[in-house]
Design a protein around this motif. Sequence first.
Motif, PDB file in Angstrom:
ATOM      1  N   ALA A   1       0.847  -0.994   0.176  1.00  0.00           N
ATOM      2  CA  ALA A   1       0.081   0.062  -0.026  1.00  0.00           C
ATOM      3  C   ALA A   1       0.708   1.315   0.016  1.00  0.00           C
ATOM      4  N   SER A   2       1.858   1.302   0.809  1.00  0.00           N
ATOM      5  CA  SER A   2       3.026   2.272   0.817  1.00  0.00           C
ATOM      6  C   SER A   2       3.499   2.614  -0.552  1.00  0.00           C
ATOM      7  N   ALA A   3       3.732   1.380  -1.552  1.00  0.00           N
ATOM      8  CA  ALA A   3       4.354   1.662  -2.706  1.00  0.00           C
ATOM      9  C   ALA A   3       3.361   2.023  -3.640  1.00  0.00           C
ATOM     10  N   ALA A   4       2.185   1.668  -3.413  1.00  0.00           N
ATOM     11  CA  ALA A   4       1.056   2.295  -4.414  1.00  0.00           C
ATOM     12  C   ALA A   4       1.000   3.826  -4.179  1.00  0.00           C
ATOM     13  N   VAL A   5       0.925   4.129  -2.800  1.00  0.00           N
ATOM     14  CA  VAL A   5       0.665   5.557  -2.710  1.00  0.00           C
ATOM     15  C   VAL A   5       2.105   6.611  -3.135  1.00  0.00           C
ATOM     16  N   TRP A   6       3.088   5.951  -2.729  1.00  0.00           N
ATOM     17  CA  TRP A   6       4.370   6.645  -3.229  1.00  0.00           C
ATOM     18  C   TRP A   6       4.637   6.824  -4.943  1.00  0.00           C
ATOM     19  N   ARG A   7       4.013   5.487  -5.611  1.00  0.00           N
ATOM     20  CA  ARG A   7       4.018   5.626  -6.918  1.00  0.00           C
ATOM     21  C   ARG A   7       2.955   6.763  -7.382  1.00  0.00           C
ATOM     22  N   TRP A   8       2.028   7.022  -6.817  1.00  0.00           N
ATOM     23  CA  TRP A   8       1.333   8.054  -7.198  1.00  0.00           C
ATOM     24  C   TRP A   8       1.766   9.395  -6.998  1.00  0.00           C
ATOM     25  N   ILE A   9       2.363   9.499  -5.669  1.00  0.00           N
ATOM     26  CA  ILE A   9       3.111  10.923  -5.332  1.00  0.00           C
ATOM     27  C   ILE A   9       4.476  11.048  -6.456  1.00  0.00           C
ATOM     28  N   LEU A  10       4.878  10.076  -6.849  1.00  0.00           N
ATOM     29  CA  LEU A  10       6.196  10.151  -7.732  1.00  0.00           C
ATOM     30  C   LEU A  10       6.021  10.213  -9.289  1.00  0.00           C
ATOM     31  N   ASP A  11       4.452  10.146  -9.474  1.00  0.00           N
ATOM     32  CA  ASP A  11       4.248  10.206 -10.892  1.00  0.00           C
ATOM     33  C   ASP A  11       4.836  11.051 -11.662  1.00  0.00           C
ATOM     34  N   THR A  12       5.353  11.049 -12.718  1.00  0.00           N
ATOM     35  CA  THR A  12       5.752  12.231 -13.431  1.00  0.00           C
ATOM     36  C   THR A  12       4.638  13.161 -13.970  1.00  0.00           C
ATOM     37  N   ASP A  13       3.546  12.885 -14.461  1.00  0.00           N
ATOM     38  CA  ASP A  13       2.807  13.757 -14.975  1.00  0.00           C
ATOM     39  C   ASP A  13       1.458  14.161 -14.037  1.00  0.00           C
TER      40      ASP A  13
END
Length: 333
Positions: free
Chosen positions: A158-170
Amino acid sequence: MSTRADAGTLASASGAAARQSRDGGATPPSRDGRSGRSSARTKARIAELAFLVPALVYLVLFFGYPVVKNVLMGFQEYTTKTFFTGEAPFVGLDNYSAVLSSSLFDKALLNTVLFTAGSILGQFVLGLAIAVFFRRSFPLNNVLRALLLLPWLVPLIASAAVWRWILDTDYGALNRFLGALPFVDGNPAWLTSTSLALIAVIGVNIWLGIPFNATILYGGLQEIPEELYEAGALDGATGWRAFRHITWPLLRPVVTVVLVLGVVYTLKVLDIILGLTNGGPANSTQTIATYSYFTSFKEFDFGQGAALGNVLVLLSLLFAVIYLRLNRKAVDE
């Protein structure tokens, strides 16, 4: 003659009395008594060992067997074919030769070292700073310390999913925040750039490890008597000098535990890397742990995957032995 016999009898009686007095008047234990006490001690010893049996069975089944099995698989040709035929022929060092000579191993080893060193450094420094900060008394101290544990309570995926959204380029929150600043230009590709992906993964892993470091170090700080700081203040040891001469020496055993456990845990980190980058882009975040995972469960070569896992175990043991020896030497000096 009668007089001589009486004198001999008296001397014999006197010697027996003297021996009895020297022995404290105690009657020597009989052979049956010694045998009874020995039997009681044996029974007590057997009872003590019986209480250890459940723990020994648990350790052998859930820790000993997987380790031994993984070591054996590293020397076997263990593939999906083995599940149907039951055959896993021994191939010697072929699995180790194959993984160590592959072009990906050097990249994975370098990434493992960078990922572990960067994560441990960030987690420990920030965790120690937070622990020292919370040692002071101020309002809402307990509430803030409880909130600090939240990253530790969230499931890693779940942390990985949240951070994946936070660090999304666009559409990521971080790039939107940076874009609002006047002196920042461009949208960094945190997870898709080969030069930034590993840094981003290390940053997320630091965020995940701070609660563990801060909690353990805070517990160690609580064990240091306040009187030492008061006595040190009389000698002018305040601030950094107090930390260097009082806090750090007394906190060293806790630091040893934190660093050894941190390195062992970080070396085998898998889920956070898979959740953020899946080892990419272009293997820029591939570590030995993810390499072992892909070899075992993507290529289904369990023998080579086990060999990589054994390499990881050896790296963990090597670091633990070196660090403990250096720490013991420093304490002795």
